[in-house]
Design a protein around this motif. Structure first.
Motif, PDB file in Angstrom:
ATOM      1  N   GLY A   1      61.370  42.099  73.900  1.00 18.18           N
ATOM      2  CA  GLY A   1      61.298  43.301  74.726  1.00 18.18           C
ATOM      3  C   GLY A   1      59.977  43.336  75.466  1.00 18.18           C
ATOM      4  O   GLY A   1      59.604  42.401  76.172  1.00 18.18           O
ATOM      5  N   PRO A   2      59.189  44.399  75.309  1.00 19.40           N
ATOM      6  CA  PRO A   2      57.911  44.488  76.021  1.00 19.40           C
ATOM      7  C   PRO A   2      56.773  43.770  75.298  1.00 19.40           C
ATOM      8  O   PRO A   2      55.643  43.783  75.760  1.00 19.40           O
ATOM      9  N   GLU A   3      57.060  43.165  74.145  1.00 17.26           N
ATOM     10  CA  GLU A   3      56.010  42.551  73.338  1.00 17.26           C
ATOM     11  C   GLU A   3      55.967  41.042  73.506  1.00 17.26           C
ATOM     12  O   GLU A   3      57.021  40.396  73.664  1.00 17.26           O
ATOM     13  N   LEU A   4      54.731  40.506  73.443  1.00 22.80           N
ATOM     14  CA  LEU A   4      54.503  39.067  73.404  1.00 22.80           C
ATOM     15  C   LEU A   4      53.892  38.730  72.055  1.00 22.80           C
ATOM     16  O   LEU A   4      52.966  39.406  71.585  1.00 22.80           O
ATOM     17  N   LEU A   5      54.384  37.670  71.411  1.00 23.28           N
ATOM     18  CA  LEU A   5      53.870  37.248  70.122  1.00 23.28           C
ATOM     19  C   LEU A   5      53.534  35.768  70.184  1.00 23.28           C
ATOM     20  O   LEU A   5      54.304  34.977  70.765  1.00 23.28           O
ATOM     21  N   LEU A   6      52.372  35.394  69.582  1.00 20.36           N
ATOM     22  CA  LEU A   6      52.037  33.985  69.500  1.00 20.36           C
ATOM     23  C   LEU A   6      51.106  33.757  68.324  1.00 20.36           C
ATOM     24  O   LEU A   6      50.422  34.668  67.857  1.00 20.36           O
ATOM     25  N   ARG A   7      51.145  32.520  67.861  1.00 29.94           N
ATOM     26  CA  ARG A   7      50.200  32.104  66.822  1.00 29.94           C
ATOM     27  C   ARG A   7      48.925  31.614  67.495  1.00 29.94           C
ATOM     28  O   ARG A   7      48.968  30.911  68.511  1.00 29.94           O
ATOM     29  N   TRP A   8      47.812  31.999  66.909  1.00 27.22           N
ATOM     30  CA  TRP A   8      46.524  31.718  67.557  1.00 27.22           C
ATOM     31  C   TRP A   8      45.567  31.073  66.553  1.00 27.22           C
ATOM     32  O   TRP A   8      45.586  31.451  65.376  1.00 27.22           O
ATOM     33  N   PRO A   9      44.760  30.147  67.004  1.00 32.08           N
ATOM     34  CA  PRO A   9      44.651  29.549  68.338  1.00 32.08           C
ATOM     35  C   PRO A   9      45.739  28.496  68.584  1.00 32.08           C
ATOM     36  O   PRO A   9      46.506  28.181  67.682  1.00 32.08           O
TER      37      PRO A   9
END
Length: 1023
Positions: A481-489
């Motif tokens: 939806g309006p969210e972005l998710l990522l593993r960092w770094p």
């Protein structure tokens, strides 16, 4: 002011049009406001009718206003939709949504109606719709769907139009119950040879296409009869199925008929015309092959968007196994709808055949648009056309008074691969799709971590699947939806999770550290996403002209008929009193033989054939053929099937027609199989290759029917079947069931004369025609005792017997056959292939001929029919010295004599003035095994020519190579490469080169002149 007052009236009366529930609400009532105004959008009111910057107002499930310069009414929820396009909700004209299963009827004594007719079934009462299926359909734009009744019967029942909103039980989704009756040619396909001998097969009527058509016709006649008032004092049996069919036969209810084969389309039109039905055909994607006929027949169709995958052509041997028509269909299938549009055929689109509607619908539809379907025509096929065909005037358009079935899209749905449906209104209820809340994060971003240095991000890809690059490094990014998710770094050692919420040109969120603490992150868009211009997928229009039939040796148009044809200096085998004429001429005018003689003058516009050194004979006639019969030669379920008609199931695309033309055959008697004491009605045809099925029929030919005696009908060596065996079990029983049938026909005829309201019976109608000598009998027979039995039965009932077929013991009873006025049509030299033919001899034909019986040789085989001239030569081989058979008499076994047996000798069978110009030009003596048919003419038109044949072979070879070259890269794209080698463009090229070498080094037309089965089709135990 007039518009405003009308608007106010609609606002105040819209509640009257809203859905009314059948049961009172229990507990708290849902008081959610149902008043919506969509503003600032591009409104597509109907195909070709567009309002820019328009407003659409809906209240209580009904559209109350649509147009430009409209002010949203106070109290309505306003949806600001700049840059969006609003369409009427799409209608799926043939959907499996909510379709359950119907248990097949059980029992060994079921009637055809009990097994194949369930017209009373109501899909509206059996809906079982899954919420995830509703959501999937809405995601691609559908707000209503016609839920089809399950398969498994000829008359399947009645469909229901359902609304695709959430909530409530399935009954509350029904927009219209009993929209249409659905019929199909539903019959079992059996492989008796492959079935285990221990397995007891369950066989019911119908067991063939011709049986299915007969069941349709009989059931519709029954429904008419049941709907008519009964005579005083008559009590009629109640039938729920017949009662359910009353609206259909009266023309009040639509019928949707399945057409799995394009050859079924004209058949359905004939059924429609015979019974005055309001009929729509449900096609399978090959309708482009019949586009002109569909327009002429005014037959609307529902077409799918399911296209075949590229055929398996990597290996040369597998490529040769793919028929040319299959390769052509793979290329042309995406252009099916466009071809119908160009022809002016009315059509609607459906999701039938799509494995995953969510993934496949829009790619397939856009593919159709790239192949020539206009966006307006595509929109019509999803909105206004199905609404009209399904009699739903309040769907399919954006206009006051219409049901509030509306979709909102970003981008041009029909041309833009990135466009998607964001929002649906179904019955006025807003139902967002995942795309509605999806934040478009693509572009350049300046990202500020808490307490850290700014980062530069580039987000590309699609709105649904964005891709992230950080300082040139790719990162795994998920969007919800309006969210972005990522593993960092992103360097591979990710231990932290970053979650960002998008709004406008800003991102904000937090990074969750390994120890659970969070850090605030923000980002600002620094540049918009500039989508790289992607070249539109290349669409190469089919370069070859559409032929009929499709595939090898198809014709672009039927052969022309010259005004005059002059055959010069030929050896004419007239098969008539004139005998064989050397150095003779034959003049043809307007399809008829006009003159025979020497030194005839050619008219100025004549086609002249120099036949010096050539022989010309009448066109050969096959008195027993099963060529060009679609969907089964036998309706073997019942002992008596006089109601079925071979003429209903002609297959004008059967390549055997062309192959037999190449052997000089011009006319054939297509017979039902020999599985029944009384079988189906025959059809005499002319082999007019390139003409549609109805044009094959020999106009004015005497109607006939197939009977049979012997092992086949008593089912000797038949596979084990479930239930009691079918009567008769003995040769004595065969006689009795025939006598019983004719006694029933006599009684039926008497009832009809006394009471015209008597229920029509198609089976008995055919038998009455036999009693009145309006139809002749062709009877499969072997043994002399059975031939004598049937001759006595024929005399008892005054029947006209045209031929005893096979008749391998005719030499024993030839005087009795001659006295009956019947002919004998048999094999030249077949014997000892089963017990009942153990007394067959090769002199049979010559002996019956000398006894005064009109005798012919037939093929009973698609393969043998190509060499009927050499079959005739065998009459000379076995009858020349022993029985004084002449060459001319031998040729008559496949020309004049079968014409006499079929009662068409006034038209064909000999070369005489006034007869049809059906003739063959041979390279040598026609009874020689070295003779080739160089030209075959029917009705003064050249349907086969060796020179043209060579041209067609070269055309088809080039077409095959072109299509294989197109298919190889598509197979490589799909990840289907040559075994043992990963698919790559290079491997595809190597495969193509290898195939070309194979084609040039082997028989490149392996399908040509190869018929497969070589045995006689009625001689083995018929299943």
């Amino acid at each position: 002011m007039r518009w405003i007052s009308s608007f106010l009236i609609l606002l105040t009366t819209s509640a009257a049009h809203a859905q009314q529930m059948a049961e009172p609400t229990q507990g708290l009532r849902d008081a959610t406001p149902r008043w919506h105004a969509l503003t600032g959008a591009r409104l597509v009111l109907a195909p070709g009718q567009v309002v820019d910057n328009g407003t659409l107002v809906m209240r209580d499930g009904v559209i109350v206003a649509a147009g430009a310069n409209l002010k949203p009414p106070a109290g309505a929820r306003v949806w600001a939709l700049p840059g969006r396009t609003v369409y009427a909700g799409f209608i799926d004209a043939a959907s499996s949504l909510g379709q359950g299963r119907v248990a097949p009827p059980r029992g060994t004594q079921l009637t055809p109606a009990q097994r194949g007719v369930r017209a009373e079934f109501r899909q509206a009462s059996a809906l079982d719709i899954k919420p995830e299926d509703l959501a999937a359909a809405r995601e691609v734009g559908f707000t209503a769907a016609l839920s089809l009744p399950p398969a498994g019967a000829v008359f399947r029942g009645q469909s229901a139009l359902v609304s695709l909103r959430d909530g409530g039980d399935s009954r509350s989704l029904v927009l219209a119950a009993d929209v249409a009756q659905h019929i199909a040619d539903d019959y079992p396909r059996f492989d008796f040879e492959a079935a285990p001998r221990s397995e007891r097969l369950e066989i019911g009527y119908p067991a063939s296409l011709m049986g299915s058509i007969a069941l349709k016709r009989q059931t519709l006649l029954n429904a008419r009869w049941a709907a008519a008032p009964a005579p005083a004092g008559e009590r009629r049996e109640f039938s729920a199925s017949l009662a359910a069919l009353a609206p259909m036969v009266s023309g009040r209810q639509t019928v949707i008929a399945s057409a799995p084969d394009e050859e079924d389309l004209p058949r359905l039109a004939r059924l429609r015309d015979e019974f005055g039905l309001k009929l729509i055909a449900q096609g399978q994607g090959r309708e482009y092959r019949q586009a002109a006929a569909l327009k002429r027949l005014a037959l609307p169709v529902i077409v799918p968007l399911a296209y075949p995958a590229a055929p398996e052509v990597e290996q040369p041997e597998s490529a040769l196994d793919v028929p040319l028509d299959q390769l052509q269909h793979w290329e042309r299938a995406p252009g099916n709808a466009a071809a119908l549009q160009r022809a002016g055929v009315e059509f609607a689109l459906s999701t039938q055949g799509l494995k995953d509607v969510r993934k496949d619908f829009w790619p397939r539809l856009r593919q159709a648009v790239r192949h020539g379907l206009s966006p307006d025509a595509a929109l019509a096929a999803l909105t206004t056309t199905p609404a009209r065909l399904l009699n739903q005037p309040r769907l399919g358009r954006l206009a006051p008074g219409q049901l509030a079935h509306v979709i909102v899209a970003r981008g041009d749905l029909f041309t833009d691969d990135q466009a998607e449906v964001e929002l649906s209104f179904v019955d006025g209820l807003p139902l967002p799709t995942p795309a509605w809340q999806r934040f478009d994060a693509r572009g350049g971003w300046s990202v500020q971590p808490a307490g850290g240095s700014a980062l530069s991000w580039q987000i590309a890809g699609s709105r649904e699947q964005p891709t992230l690059s950080v300082d040139g490094k790719a990162c795994s990014l998920q969007q919800r939806g309006p969210e972005l998710l990522l593993r960092w770094p992103c360097d591979g050692g990710a231990t932290q999770t970053l979650r960002l919420l998008g709004q406008g040109d800003r991102l904000s969120g937090a990074l969750t550290l390994a120890d659970g603490r969070t850090q605030a992150w923000t980002a600002t868009r620094t540049q918009p996403f500039d989508s790289p211009a992607k070249p539109a997928p290349e669409v190469r229009p089919a370069t070859a002209a559409l032929t009929y039939p499709a595939g090898a040796f198809g014709r672009e148009a039927p052969p022309p008929r010259p005004t005059a044809v002059l055959v010069r200096n030929a050896t004419l085998w007239t098969s008539a009193a004139a005998g064989t004429l050397s150095g003779a001429d034959m003049l043809v005018r307007d399809g008829r033989i006009a003159a025979i003689g020497r030194n005839l003058t050619a008219p100025a516009d004549a086609v002249v054939i120099d036949a010096s050194g050539r022989h010309v004979t009448p066109g050969l006639i096959d008195a027993h053929s099963h060529t060009a019969i679609n969907g089964g030669v036998n309706e073997f379920s019942h002992a008596i099937t006089a109601e079925v008609r071979v003429g209903d199931v002609l297959d004008a695309t059967d390549i055997s027609l062309y192959r037999q033309l190449a052997g000089g055959v011009t006319t054939a008697n297509l017979l039902h199989g020999s599985a029944n004491p009384i079988g189906g009605q025959n059809q005499v045809i002319k082999l007019r290759w390139g003409e549609p099925a109805e044009a094959l029929k020999f106009e004015g030919a005497r109607p006939g029917i197939k009977f049979a005696l012997g092992e086949n009908v008593k089912r000797a060596n038949f596979p084990a079947l479930a239930g009691p065996p079918r009567y008769p079990f003995s040769r004595m029983g065969v006689e009795q069931i025939m006598r019983d049938a004719f006694l029933a026909a006599q009684a039926y005829r008497d009832r009809l004369k006394a009471d015209p309201s008597t229920r029509r019976d198609l089976q008995l109608d055919a038998l009455v025609e036999l009693l009145e000598r309006k139809r002749v009998i062709h009877i499969h027979s072997y043994r002399a005792d059975e031939i004598l039995m049937f001759a006595a039965l024929a005399r008892e009932f005054g029947l006209e017997v045209a031929t005893f077929q096979h008749v391998l013991e005719a030499y024993k009873v030839a005087p009795e056959i001659a006295a009956l006025g019947a002919g004998a049509s048999g094999f030249s030299d077949w014997w000892a292939y089963k017990v009942e033919v153990q007394d067959a001899i090769p002199y049979n034909g010559a002996m019956t001929h000398r006894a005064g019986v009109v005798t012919s040789f037939n093929s009973d085989s698609d393969e043998l029919a190509r060499r009927l001239n050499t079959e005739a030569a065998k009459a000379l081989r076995y009858g020349g010295k022993a029985w004084g058979m002449s060459e001319a008499e031998a040729l008559q076994f496949v020309t004049l004599n079968p014409a006499r047996q079929l009662r068409i000798d006034h038209r064909v069978g000999s070369l005489e003035v006034g007869k049809d110009a059906d003739f063959v030009v041979w390279s040598a003596h026609p009874l020689s095994s070295a003779a080739r048919a160089e030209q075959t003419w029917i009705d003064g038109r050249r349907f086969f020519d060796l020179t043209e044949d060579a041209r067609l072979r070269e055309r088809d070879r080039a077409e095959r190579e072109r299509l294989v070259a197109l298919a190889l890269p598509e197979r490589a794209k799909a990840g289907t490469g040559t075994e043992g080698r990963p698919p790559t463009p290079a491997s595809a090229l190597l495969d193509q080169l290898e195939l070309q070498r194979w084609l040039h080094g082997s028989s490149r037309d392996r399908h040509s002149y190869f018929a497969g089965d070589a045995w006689h089709e009625c001689t083995l135990d018929t299943h």
